[in-house]
Design a protein around this motif. Sequence first.
Motif, PDB file in Angstrom:
ATOM      1  N   MET A 319       0.828  -1.107  -0.106  1.00 33.56           N
ATOM      2  CA  MET A 319       0.139   0.042  -0.027  1.00 33.56           C
ATOM      3  C   MET A 319       0.863   1.190  -0.102  1.00 33.56           C
ATOM      4  N   PRO A 320       1.049   2.215  -1.180  1.00 34.01           N
ATOM      5  CA  PRO A 320       1.889   3.114  -1.114  1.00 34.01           C
ATOM      6  C   PRO A 320       1.536   4.250  -0.045  1.00 34.01           C
ATOM      7  N   GLU A 321       0.182   4.232   0.579  1.00 33.30           N
ATOM      8  CA  GLU A 321      -0.338   5.303   1.408  1.00 33.30           C
ATOM      9  C   GLU A 321       0.446   5.050   2.744  1.00 33.30           C
ATOM     10  N   ALA A 322       0.862   3.706   2.831  1.00 38.54           N
ATOM     11  CA  ALA A 322       1.258   3.438   4.448  1.00 38.54           C
ATOM     12  C   ALA A 322       2.642   3.330   4.692  1.00 38.54           C
ATOM     13  N   ARG A 323       2.944   3.970   5.593  1.00 36.30           N
ATOM     14  CA  ARG A 323       4.306   4.004   5.910  1.00 36.30           C
ATOM     15  C   ARG A 323       5.019   2.904   6.787  1.00 36.30           C
ATOM     16  N   GLU A 324       3.937   2.224   7.563  1.00 33.98           N
ATOM     17  CA  GLU A 324       4.294   0.803   8.260  1.00 33.98           C
ATOM     18  C   GLU A 324       2.897   0.068   8.215  1.00 33.98           C
ATOM     19  N   TYR A 325       2.781  -1.083   8.936  1.00 37.82           N
ATOM     20  CA  TYR A 325       1.652  -1.772   8.988  1.00 37.82           C
ATOM     21  C   TYR A 325       1.422  -2.518  10.479  1.00 37.82           C
ATOM     22  N   LYS A 326       0.187  -2.535  10.788  1.00 33.46           N
ATOM     23  CA  LYS A 326      -0.113  -3.192  11.918  1.00 33.46           C
ATOM     24  C   LYS A 326      -0.635  -4.428  11.619  1.00 33.46           C
ATOM     25  N   PHE A 327      -0.137  -5.456  11.991  1.00 33.77           N
ATOM     26  CA  PHE A 327      -0.469  -6.848  11.741  1.00 33.77           C
ATOM     27  C   PHE A 327      -0.881  -7.367  13.222  1.00 33.77           C
ATOM     28  N   VAL A 328      -2.557  -7.954  13.037  1.00 32.52           N
ATOM     29  CA  VAL A 328      -3.382  -8.259  13.982  1.00 32.52           C
ATOM     30  C   VAL A 328      -3.857  -9.689  13.978  1.00 32.52           C
ATOM     31  N   ILE A 329      -3.728 -10.403  15.079  1.00 32.97           N
ATOM     32  CA  ILE A 329      -4.287 -11.677  15.088  1.00 32.97           C
ATOM     33  C   ILE A 329      -5.281 -11.641  16.167  1.00 32.97           C
ATOM     34  N   THR A 330      -6.656 -12.028  15.912  1.00 34.01           N
ATOM     35  CA  THR A 330      -7.538 -12.212  17.152  1.00 34.01           C
ATOM     36  C   THR A 330      -8.087 -13.483  17.222  1.00 34.01           C
ATOM     37  N   ASP A 331      -8.106 -14.095  18.487  1.00 33.42           N
ATOM     38  CA  ASP A 331      -8.493 -15.394  18.780  1.00 33.42           C
ATOM     39  C   ASP A 331     -10.096 -15.667  18.938  1.00 33.42           C
ATOM     40  N   ASN A 332     -10.729 -15.946  18.212  1.00 35.33           N
ATOM     41  CA  ASN A 332     -12.169 -15.943  18.148  1.00 35.33           C
ATOM     42  C   ASN A 332     -12.753 -16.649  19.343  1.00 35.33           C
ATOM     43  N   ARG A 333     -11.958 -17.607  20.053  1.00 32.01           N
ATOM     44  CA  ARG A 333     -12.569 -18.286  21.306  1.00 32.01           C
ATOM     45  C   ARG A 333     -12.330 -17.356  22.563  1.00 32.01           C
ATOM     46  N   THR A 334     -11.093 -16.905  22.659  1.00 30.07           N
ATOM     47  CA  THR A 334     -10.526 -16.193  23.928  1.00 30.07           C
ATOM     48  C   THR A 334     -10.853 -14.533  23.691  1.00 30.07           C
ATOM     49  N   GLY A 335     -10.837 -14.135  22.275  1.00 23.99           N
ATOM     50  CA  GLY A 335     -11.056 -12.780  22.317  1.00 23.99           C
ATOM     51  C   GLY A 335      -9.466 -12.042  22.342  1.00 23.99           C
ATOM     52  N   GLN A 336      -8.447 -12.944  22.722  1.00 25.02           N
ATOM     53  CA  GLN A 336      -7.218 -12.268  22.753  1.00 25.02           C
ATOM     54  C   GLN A 336      -6.692 -11.713  21.505  1.00 25.02           C
ATOM     55  N   ILE A 337      -6.151 -10.652  21.553  1.00 22.40           N
ATOM     56  CA  ILE A 337      -5.586  -9.646  20.369  1.00 22.40           C
ATOM     57  C   ILE A 337      -4.073  -9.647  20.526  1.00 22.40           C
ATOM     58  N   VAL A 338      -3.150 -10.043  19.561  1.00 21.07           N
ATOM     59  CA  VAL A 338      -1.946  -9.886  19.460  1.00 21.07           C
ATOM     60  C   VAL A 338      -1.651  -8.841  17.961  1.00 21.07           C
ATOM     61  N   GLU A 339      -0.649  -8.029  18.464  1.00 22.44           N
ATOM     62  CA  GLU A 339      -0.483  -6.482  17.528  1.00 22.44           C
ATOM     63  C   GLU A 339       0.941  -6.750  17.235  1.00 22.44           C
ATOM     64  N   LYS A 340       1.520  -6.855  15.892  1.00 19.65           N
ATOM     65  CA  LYS A 340       3.002  -6.191  15.523  1.00 19.65           C
ATOM     66  C   LYS A 340       2.965  -5.537  14.550  1.00 19.65           C
ATOM     67  N   ARG A 341       3.951  -4.505  14.802  1.00 12.61           N
ATOM     68  CA  ARG A 341       4.134  -3.480  13.740  1.00 12.61           C
ATOM     69  C   ARG A 341       5.270  -3.965  12.737  1.00 12.61           C
ATOM     70  N   VAL A 342       5.173  -3.552  11.525  1.00 14.18           N
ATOM     71  CA  VAL A 342       6.322  -4.231  10.473  1.00 14.18           C
ATOM     72  C   VAL A 342       6.415  -3.022   9.558  1.00 14.18           C
ATOM     73  N   LYS A 343       7.493  -3.036   8.796  1.00 12.49           N
ATOM     74  CA  LYS A 343       7.638  -2.154   7.878  1.00 12.49           C
ATOM     75  C   LYS A 343       7.283  -2.723   6.373  1.00 12.49           C
ATOM     76  N   ASP A 344       7.494  -4.009   6.468  1.00 17.48           N
ATOM     77  CA  ASP A 344       7.093  -4.633   5.006  1.00 17.48           C
ATOM     78  C   ASP A 344       5.825  -4.979   4.998  1.00 17.48           C
ATOM     79  N   ASN A 345       5.461  -5.480   3.973  1.00 17.02           N
ATOM     80  CA  ASN A 345       4.025  -6.188   3.600  1.00 17.02           C
ATOM     81  C   ASN A 345       3.892  -7.770   3.583  1.00 17.02           C
TER      82      ASN A 345
END
Length: 777
Positions: A319-345
């Motif tokens: 995405m040319p408009e993005a300086r970086e990305y936030k990768f988000v994983i959500t557990d459907n059973r527990t609702g726990q969320i894991v986020e990681k920031r990366v520069k690449d796609n």
Amino acid sequence: MMRKRFSDRKLVIGTLVLLIIEVTWLLMHLQMIPNPFRTATPRMEQQPAGYVVKSQHELRKRGLNSLVWENSESNDTLYYFDSVLTLSQSSATLYLHEQTEVHLSENTLVTIEPQTMAQDSQIRLKFTRGDLRARNPYASTKIESKEWSLSLNQGSEVSLRQTGSDDFEVEVLKGNLEFQKDSKTSALAESQVLKIEDNKISETLKIEKDLKFQGPDYQRIYSFQDEAKIPLTWKGQAEKIQIVPLGEEKVVKTLEPGQSAENLDLRPGKYTLRLLKDGKVSEAKEIEVWKAPTLHLLAPFPRDRVRTQENISFIWSYMPEAREYKFVITDNRTGQIVEKRVKDNAIDFNFLDEADVQWKVIGIDADGFEIPSPYANQIFPRHEIFSAPKLLDPKLRAPASKKKPKPDSSNLRPRSSLFTWILHNLISSAEAQSKKNSADYEAVFAWEPVSGADIYTIEISDSADFRSPKLSKQVKRTEFIWSGFSLGTYYWRVAAGSSKGRMGLFSEPAKVQLEKLPETASNNDGVLIRKKPELEKKRDPVVTKTEVIFNNAPATQFDEKRFEEKTVLATDDQRQLKDTYLLSWTPVWTGWTLNGENELKAKLNGSTQGAAHFQTEQLLSQERSYFVDVFYAQYKWQATDELTYPFQEDQSYTDFKTQILFGDNRSSLLRGGVLQTLPYIERSDLEKVEIKTALAIGPSVYVTGANSERAKSGHSLAVVAGSQVFGLSTQHHWRFLFYKGDSTSLSIGVRAQGDLVFHDRSFSGGWSGGLSLGFEH
């Protein structure tokens, strides 16, 4: 005879040389290739004035001696006399001399003026339109428009925005400034707002500190919808909300007593909001609503199964408009969320435990605002997992060959037309395909078994990402029979599983072409296409007894009309264009006047280096013939007046028109239909329009004019309609055969076209024309 052929060859070679010279000259004139004959002008030496700190989307700049807007990015050097322009959904921050910082919102145009001898440290900006915020900690600043100017003392901070064609708003955030017009000066202190209407001071308002929007003063919201719902809350008793779209008239909304929250539906653009009470105003809240770019999740696919304790590669589109990305994983059973920031796609992620999760990616733009994810993909990490099945390629025996009878040469036409043969085969193929019904066929998908698996999941999708599969089904066999499918291209994959809940990996997707039904059972990209077995059972028995056939045969009938001879002698009144082909190359110039809603008017002109024009007329019988006319051109349009439309980008338009007509050989009038593209105008933002095309169809007539041995002409008129468009189209061409050989002739001529297009409440009128150079056979 040899001399004549040699002379013909020289004429053809000379014509081609002239054609190459004309094309080269046109490309040099349009500056698409270097012009060695143009004298260069020395560029004026310029002094650096600063640089671009950061930019979002499209930022343009233009130097003093340049007529072209150039793309600009972060860290680009700026010079005095440079003009800086932000386009729609763009912003930029400039860092100028003496640490002066200027922030430009979308659709803003400023010019960096040179320093004067008397005040060599003063920053001078020429403001044309838009919205800016400036702060000058170590130098005074002067902002000038055509009618007035603002003088900021050192250490001041000011916000200046356009609220109408000649209306502006100035807010002093820090320090003080002076407003100057016609040798008159007005002072403005901190926390005051100056209203300018018709380039004159209308009122000065005081900012009420107890009246304030909650949340940040500046927001950027990305939306996938045409309107974004913006929730607002504030503290204090407000009577009204003032909404000022950039460059447009303000809107005032009355509030209920005691109200402290409101939802606004805002279209893409820049807005300035203020709370009003008893002649006082709150501090401004600035909101930018931008159309969100689409980010595609590439791997893993939706509903993919992945192994735990392994690194899984997650990949998404850049995405040319993005300086970086936030990768988000959500557990459907527990609702726990894991986020990681990366520069690449892309990112590698390891699942330690089994889970049912969803993953998505949020973009972060250059100013730190989030670009939401349009969707999320669900995947299933598992410990023990079946391997992926291997998709089978069916083995089929070749059908028995049948010898085709030789054609009777006595029934063949002595002179066959290539174009007629191609048209006949295309029509025959289409008719043969239309007689088949996909409901009578079935597709058999097969794969190898997986040890331990007793069920399989097959997915069939019309898109390669499997986001919305056409079919997802569990089967117990190692094949699946699909009926009632629509003809098209599909992708399919299979995963193994067990009735106890154990899952397996999906196979790599396979592509299958189901666009054409076969003549017999066939192997199509790994899928067997065959007729349904029950159709063969329903076939009527074939009668082979001779007596039964003769007893049921219908009585013979004699029709004298079938034996009447119809002979029409050729006369001089017949049209001369018979079994001919015309192909010409045409450089075209075009001009359009576009009239849209809200008094939107624009004039554009353009050209194309070459357009293809093809004509042919073929005999159907001694009485009738058909006529085909095809024209194709690709225009590049630009605004006629760049000063009036500084934000208007160049537009491209494809002009395509195909006419098929039929007529009497003794008449110059032909009737038929036309399929063509029509251009229409749509406003893409405040100062810019976009040219779109619609496909239209309608009846047309064609009249042949002069048809002497050397001069020929043709004229057509069509009335066409498409989705929300209606148009009138006429075209004319004249040509002169300057060389006429035994079978090939060379011609030069003129082609012109006129169109009138109606779309909703807007209409457009345009013309195009140019010289043509072609050959006839």
